[in-house]
Design a protein around this motif. Sequence first.
Motif, short mmCIF file in Angstrom:
data_model
loop_
_atom_site.label_atom_id
_atom_site.label_comp_id
_atom_site.label_asym_id
_atom_site.label_seq_id
_atom_site.Cartn_x
_atom_site.Cartn_y
_atom_site.Cartn_z
N UNK A 1 0.85 -1.18 0.00
CA UNK A 1 0.00 0.00 0.00
C UNK A 1 0.89 1.24 0.00
N UNK A 2 1.36 1.71 -1.15
CA UNK A 2 2.34 2.79 -1.20
C UNK A 2 1.80 4.08 -0.62
N UNK A 3 2.65 4.72 0.17
CA UNK A 3 2.31 6.01 0.75
C UNK A 3 3.46 6.96 0.47
N UNK A 4 3.17 8.24 0.53
CA UNK A 4 4.21 9.23 0.31
C UNK A 4 4.03 10.36 1.28
N UNK A 5 5.12 10.74 1.95
CA UNK A 5 5.07 11.90 2.83
C UNK A 5 5.32 13.14 1.98
N UNK A 6 4.45 14.12 2.10
CA UNK A 6 4.55 15.32 1.29
C UNK A 6 5.06 16.49 2.12
N UNK A 7 5.93 17.35 1.51
CA UNK A 7 6.25 18.61 2.19
C UNK A 7 4.96 19.38 2.43
N UNK A 8 4.93 20.13 3.52
CA UNK A 8 3.68 20.77 3.91
C UNK A 8 3.13 21.68 2.81
N UNK A 9 4.00 22.39 2.11
CA UNK A 9 3.50 23.29 1.08
C UNK A 9 2.77 22.53 -0.02
N UNK A 10 3.23 21.32 -0.35
CA UNK A 10 2.58 20.52 -1.39
C UNK A 10 1.21 20.02 -0.93
N UNK A 11 1.01 20.00 0.39
CA UNK A 11 -0.28 19.56 0.90
C UNK A 11 -1.40 20.46 0.39
N UNK A 12 -1.10 21.70 0.09
CA UNK A 12 -2.12 22.64 -0.38
C UNK A 12 -2.77 22.17 -1.67
N UNK A 13 -2.08 21.33 -2.46
CA UNK A 13 -2.64 20.82 -3.72
C UNK A 13 -3.80 19.86 -3.47
N UNK A 14 -3.86 19.28 -2.28
CA UNK A 14 -4.91 18.31 -1.97
C UNK A 14 -6.10 18.95 -1.25
N UNK A 15 -5.94 20.18 -0.78
CA UNK A 15 -6.94 20.83 0.06
C UNK A 15 -7.69 21.92 -0.70
N UNK A 16 -8.92 22.20 -0.29
CA UNK A 16 -9.64 23.32 -0.89
C UNK A 16 -9.03 24.64 -0.45
N UNK A 17 -9.17 25.65 -1.28
CA UNK A 17 -8.62 26.96 -0.99
C UNK A 17 -9.18 27.50 0.33
N UNK A 18 -8.30 28.07 1.12
CA UNK A 18 -8.71 28.67 2.38
C UNK A 18 -8.57 27.78 3.60
N UNK A 19 -8.18 26.52 3.41
CA UNK A 19 -8.10 25.58 4.53
C UNK A 19 -6.67 25.25 4.94
N UNK A 20 -5.69 25.57 4.09
CA UNK A 20 -4.32 25.11 4.30
C UNK A 20 -3.72 25.61 5.61
N UNK A 21 -3.80 26.91 5.87
CA UNK A 21 -3.12 27.47 7.04
C UNK A 21 -3.65 26.89 8.35
N UNK A 22 -4.95 26.73 8.45
CA UNK A 22 -5.53 26.18 9.68
C UNK A 22 -5.13 24.73 9.87
N UNK A 23 -5.13 23.95 8.79
CA UNK A 23 -4.72 22.55 8.88
C UNK A 23 -3.27 22.43 9.29
N UNK A 24 -2.41 23.23 8.68
CA UNK A 24 -0.98 23.16 8.99
C UNK A 24 -0.72 23.52 10.45
N UNK A 25 -1.52 24.44 10.98
CA UNK A 25 -1.37 24.82 12.38
C UNK A 25 -1.53 23.61 13.29
N UNK A 26 -2.52 22.76 12.99
CA UNK A 26 -2.73 21.55 13.77
C UNK A 26 -1.61 20.53 13.56
N UNK A 27 -1.20 20.38 12.31
CA UNK A 27 -0.16 19.39 12.01
C UNK A 27 1.14 19.74 12.71
N UNK A 28 1.49 21.02 12.73
CA UNK A 28 2.73 21.44 13.37
C UNK A 28 2.62 21.36 14.90
N UNK A 29 1.48 21.78 15.42
CA UNK A 29 1.29 21.78 16.87
C UNK A 29 1.42 20.37 17.45
N UNK A 30 0.82 19.40 16.76
CA UNK A 30 0.84 18.03 17.27
C UNK A 30 1.95 17.17 16.66
#
Length: 207
Positions: A1-30
Amino acid sequence: MPKKEYPLQQLSHFLPEGSFELIVRYLLHYKVHLTVSRDRRSLLGDYRHAHQNRNHRISVNGNLNPYSFLITLIHELAHLVTFEQYSHRVQAHGKEWKQLYRQLLEQFLGKQIFPQDVETALLTSLHNLPASSCADEPLMRVLRQYDHPDDKQLLVEEIPEGALFEIEGGRIFRKGKKLRKRYQCKELATGKLYLFSGLYEVLNHQI
């Protein structure tokens, strides 16, 4: 089951506009180790809690549309926050998780992140949260409208009664009658009866 870790900036390509900064805040905090999986059919996302020297780990299917991706990621983040607060003392999808999932999800509502039909379905869902996004059929139907045509799979409800269909693992079933909300289908190899949601994706079918 191949998985890939993405740099945080590339994560924005998978998310709807306007959600990236709030999501990253949680990812970094935890300190979340986030991976994107490409080819899972039976699982939208997954969470593994931190232990020993390993960080919290979340994986999300990369073939989801941006709204489904975000909802799945919030779902898994709710598991993480629940573990942080309650460890193993509560049920995985119990009232504590539901409360935290609701609180997380509400932070993304009313900000034009989701289309109106998706937001309406989410607001309805918040009144009686299921354990899985897949179990929320009204929400799933709305979200499916935003899937890329190449990613759409045939659904159980779209094949005729009596037709054979194959699911992951090569198991073959014959579609039967609808019983309330689900379809009764017989597995050819065993003769056993199973109930399938109309939104269950099949690999192929034949009449």
